[in-house]
Scaffold this motif. Structure first.
Motif, short mmCIF file in Angstrom:
data_model
loop_
_atom_site.label_atom_id
_atom_site.label_comp_id
_atom_site.label_asym_id
_atom_site.label_seq_id
_atom_site.Cartn_x
_atom_site.Cartn_y
_atom_site.Cartn_z
N GLU A 24 -46.82 102.94 12.84
CA GLU A 24 -46.69 102.49 11.45
C GLU A 24 -46.05 103.58 10.59
OE1 GLU A 24 -50.18 99.10 11.04
OE2 GLU A 24 -50.58 101.14 10.34
N ASP A 25 -46.34 104.86 10.91
CA ASP A 25 -45.68 105.95 10.20
C ASP A 25 -44.18 105.95 10.46
OD1 ASP A 25 -47.92 106.89 8.98
OD2 ASP A 25 -48.35 108.45 10.46
N GLU A 26 -43.79 105.42 11.62
CA GLU A 26 -42.36 105.34 11.98
C GLU A 26 -41.73 104.04 11.50
OE1 GLU A 26 -40.47 107.71 13.42
OE2 GLU A 26 -42.22 109.05 13.26
N ASP A 27 -42.46 103.29 10.67
CA ASP A 27 -41.97 102.06 10.05
C ASP A 27 -41.85 100.89 11.03
OD1 ASP A 27 -41.44 100.92 7.60
OD2 ASP A 27 -39.27 101.07 7.83
N TYR A 28 -42.72 100.86 12.03
CA TYR A 28 -42.83 99.69 12.90
C TYR A 28 -43.98 98.81 12.41
CZ TYR A 28 -39.89 102.16 16.31
OH TYR A 28 -38.86 102.82 16.95
N GLU A 29 -43.86 97.51 12.67
CA GLU A 29 -44.99 96.60 12.45
C GLU A 29 -45.78 96.55 13.74
OE1 GLU A 29 -45.87 91.93 11.14
OE2 GLU A 29 -43.81 92.74 11.13
N VAL A 30 -47.12 96.66 13.65
CA VAL A 30 -47.93 96.83 14.86
C VAL A 30 -49.09 95.83 14.89
CG1 VAL A 30 -49.28 98.45 16.26
CG2 VAL A 30 -47.38 99.30 14.86
N SER A 31 -49.28 95.22 16.06
CA SER A 31 -50.48 94.43 16.35
C SER A 31 -51.15 95.06 17.56
CB SER A 31 -50.12 92.97 16.67
OG SER A 31 -49.49 92.34 15.58
N THR A 32 -52.46 94.85 17.68
CA THR A 32 -53.18 95.46 18.81
C THR A 32 -54.03 94.41 19.52
OG1 THR A 32 -55.06 96.09 17.40
CG2 THR A 32 -53.29 97.72 17.68
N ALA A 33 -54.34 94.71 20.79
CA ALA A 33 -55.21 93.85 21.60
C ALA A 33 -55.99 94.75 22.56
CB ALA A 33 -54.39 92.82 22.37
N ASP A 34 -57.25 94.38 22.84
CA ASP A 34 -58.09 95.23 23.68
C ASP A 34 -58.27 94.69 25.10
OD1 ASP A 34 -59.69 93.07 23.22
OD2 ASP A 34 -61.29 94.17 22.20
N SER A 35 -57.65 93.56 25.42
CA SER A 35 -57.81 92.97 26.75
C SER A 35 -56.67 91.99 27.01
CB SER A 35 -59.15 92.24 26.85
OG SER A 35 -59.16 91.11 25.99
N ALA A 36 -56.62 91.47 28.23
CA ALA A 36 -55.60 90.47 28.57
C ALA A 36 -55.80 89.20 27.75
CB ALA A 36 -55.66 90.16 30.06
N VAL A 37 -57.05 88.85 27.49
CA VAL A 37 -57.34 87.62 26.73
C VAL A 37 -56.82 87.73 25.31
CG1 VAL A 37 -59.17 86.13 25.82
CG2 VAL A 37 -59.34 87.04 28.15
N THR A 38 -57.16 88.84 24.63
CA THR A 38 -56.70 89.00 23.24
C THR A 38 -55.19 89.24 23.18
OG1 THR A 38 -57.30 91.35 23.34
CG2 THR A 38 -58.92 89.83 22.40
N ALA A 39 -54.63 89.81 24.25
CA ALA A 39 -53.19 89.99 24.30
C ALA A 39 -52.47 88.65 24.35
CB ALA A 39 -52.82 90.83 25.53
N GLN A 40 -53.00 87.73 25.17
CA GLN A 40 -52.39 86.39 25.23
C GLN A 40 -52.48 85.69 23.88
OE1 GLN A 40 -50.51 85.72 27.51
NE2 GLN A 40 -51.36 85.58 29.56
N GLN A 41 -53.62 85.87 23.22
CA GLN A 41 -53.79 85.26 21.90
C GLN A 41 -52.80 85.84 20.90
OE1 GLN A 41 -57.78 85.54 20.35
NE2 GLN A 41 -57.23 84.70 18.36
N ALA A 42 -52.60 87.16 20.95
CA ALA A 42 -51.65 87.81 20.03
C ALA A 42 -50.23 87.32 20.29
CB ALA A 42 -51.73 89.33 20.20
N ARG A 43 -49.88 87.11 21.56
CA ARG A 43 -48.53 86.64 21.89
C ARG A 43 -48.32 85.20 21.47
NH1 ARG A 43 -46.27 86.71 27.07
NH2 ARG A 43 -44.29 87.19 26.09
N HIS A 44 -49.39 84.44 21.39
CA HIS A 44 -49.27 83.06 20.92
C HIS A 44 -49.07 83.01 19.41
CE1 HIS A 44 -50.32 80.30 24.35
NE2 HIS A 44 -50.52 81.49 24.89
#
Length: 455
Positions: A24-44
């Protein structure tokens, strides 16, 4: 400039938080996930530009998750793997499955940022190469230099600086797609994608999937609205859009979000829409064929492209452009129009506008011989020369021809137009015209209409 969106997948909260702060300091937008399940949800929830994926996670590890994305065709952005216990075999396997690179923990901030920068640049070059191949046969013709066109381009440049929706009107083949691309190239979104959809060549049952994408379990098919995110979506012939798609598009544009077909999560979309139509949409509204609310949403600004017969001074420029274009692209012998032939073509009615002019020039180069394209050859290619002349009452003189000759002239223009609309597909042309394919092939050959080169 739009911020690249990065998804960080790691089961360790401290690492997720550290990477997030750095990016975020480098001016990127960031999302996070702590597992494969939450990662799939974030990608949806949205389409990411890059994924940082930890290998060692509980339940489903990163390599398995990467393999699932790779085999299902869902690897839509670069993936950088991370691990504190990696081996050469693991790195090789991850690369084989499509990972861009492999980083060892503890992470070097400098190496992390450099790898991300290179991955995003590589993806950008990859997409530019795809776009180049996709549009290698798309001719970026000039619209012209007449006063009408110069005024139109000035209006287009001004509108390009404002993120308003624009409706382009005009006859088929008058250059609406070219004008839409011109607006995009002179807009604040010019670094983003330009995505085109001709509603006339998709069926009603797949129109929603084309626009909004589809979710099938963990598999995601991204639609045109997501592909055009931060860019421009050009909807050609929007008057042909079915009512259900009109309703869904209206909702998506108003809320700047939508759901994929089969999905349940709201997806954000930052898209500028430019639409075009050959139809009178106000009349279509009166006939119940087009939504009034969608019309006013799209028609923030309206630009009308005049037909070629209303700007004849542009015809010599277009003739020369296409002549040089096809000579270079198809490695054809150099030829030039005689003065008489050029004058004749400048007085021609061009019922199919620029599209018809382009096709005529291509046929003259492919079928003709000699250094010059003369008047007789032009007349032979066009059929009856009388069709090219306009009477004082603005009625084509070919109306005075015998019915058989006039019908042949009309059939040629009609089939040429619809063949272009269907990208050279004789199957779709047969459906549109209601003709049996064998008879249609004979008709195309009899009229001298080339269809293989349109594909």
């Amino acid at each position: 400039m739009n911020k690249p969106h990065i998804l960080v997948i790691d089961d360790e909260p401290d690492i997720r938080s550290l990477i997030r702060d750095i990016l975020e300091d480098e001016d990127y937008e960031v999302s996070t996930a702590d597992s494969a399940v939450t990662a799939q949800q974030a990608r949806h929830e949205c389409r990411h530009d890059l994924i940082l994926l930890d290998i060692w996670m509980p339940n489903t590890d990163g390599v398995t998750l990467l393999k699932d994305w790779s085999t299902s065709g869902d690897l839509s952005c670069p993936v950088i793997m991370m691990s504190g216990h990696g081996t050469v075999e693991t790195a090789v396997e991850a690369t084989r499955l499509g990972a861009y690179d492999f980083l060892e923990k503890p992470l070097s901030i400098a190496k992390l940022l450099l790898t991300i920068e290179r991955a995003l640049e590589a993806e950008k070059l990859k997409q530019e190469n795809i776009d180049l191949k996709q549009y290698s046969n798309t001719i970026q013709e000039p619209l012209g230099s007449s006063p009408q066109i110069q005024q139109l381009l000035e209006q287009a440049r001004r509108l390009g600086q404002h993120d308003t929706r624009i409706l382009l009107t005009g006859e088929p083949g008058s250059g609406k797609e070219t004008l839409a691309r011109y607006i995009h190239e002179h807009s604040t979104r010019k670094q983003g994608p330009f995505i085109e959809l001709n509603t006339g060549i998709i069926t009603s049952h797949n129109a929603l999937e084309e626009f909004f994408g589809r979710e099938d379990g963990d598999s995601i098919h991204y639609g045109l609205l997501e592909k055009a995110n931060h860019g421009t979506l050009f909807i050609d012939e929007i008057g042909d859009m079915d009512s259900e798609t009109q309703h869904r598009l209206l909702s998506a544009l108003e809320s700047k979000s939508f759901q994929r077909i089969g999905g349940h999560e709201e997806v954000k979309a930052d898209v500028r829409v430019i639409a075009s139509t050959r139809r009178d949409l106000e009349e279509a509204i009166q006939n119940g064929q087009f939504r009034k609310d969608l019309y006013y949403l799209l028609n923030v600004a309206c630009l009308h492209l005049p037909s070629l017969k209303d700007r004849k001074e542009d015809i010599p420029l277009l003739l020369d452009f296409y002549l040089q274009h096809y000579i270079k692209r198809e490695n054809l012998p150099k030829r030039k129009f005689t003065i008489a032939a050029q004058q004749f073509l400048s007085d021609y009615t061009w019922l199919g506008n620029i599209r018809e002019l382009r096709n005529v020039v291509q046929r003259l180069l492919i079928l003709g011989i000699g250094d010059e394209i003369g008047l007789t050859e032009v007349k032979t290619t066009l059929g009856e020369s009388a069709r090219s002349v306009i009477t004082s009452n603005d009625i084509p003189i070919f109306y005075d021809l015998p019915l058989k000759d006039a019908r042949a002239q009309f059939e040629k223009a009609y089939l040429d137009y619809h063949l272009d609309q269907h990208k050279g597909s004789v199957t779709k042309l047969a459906e549109t015209t209601g003709m049996e394919r064998t008879h249609l092939y004979r008709k195309l050959h009899a009229l001298g209409i080339e269809f293989k080169g349109k594909r």
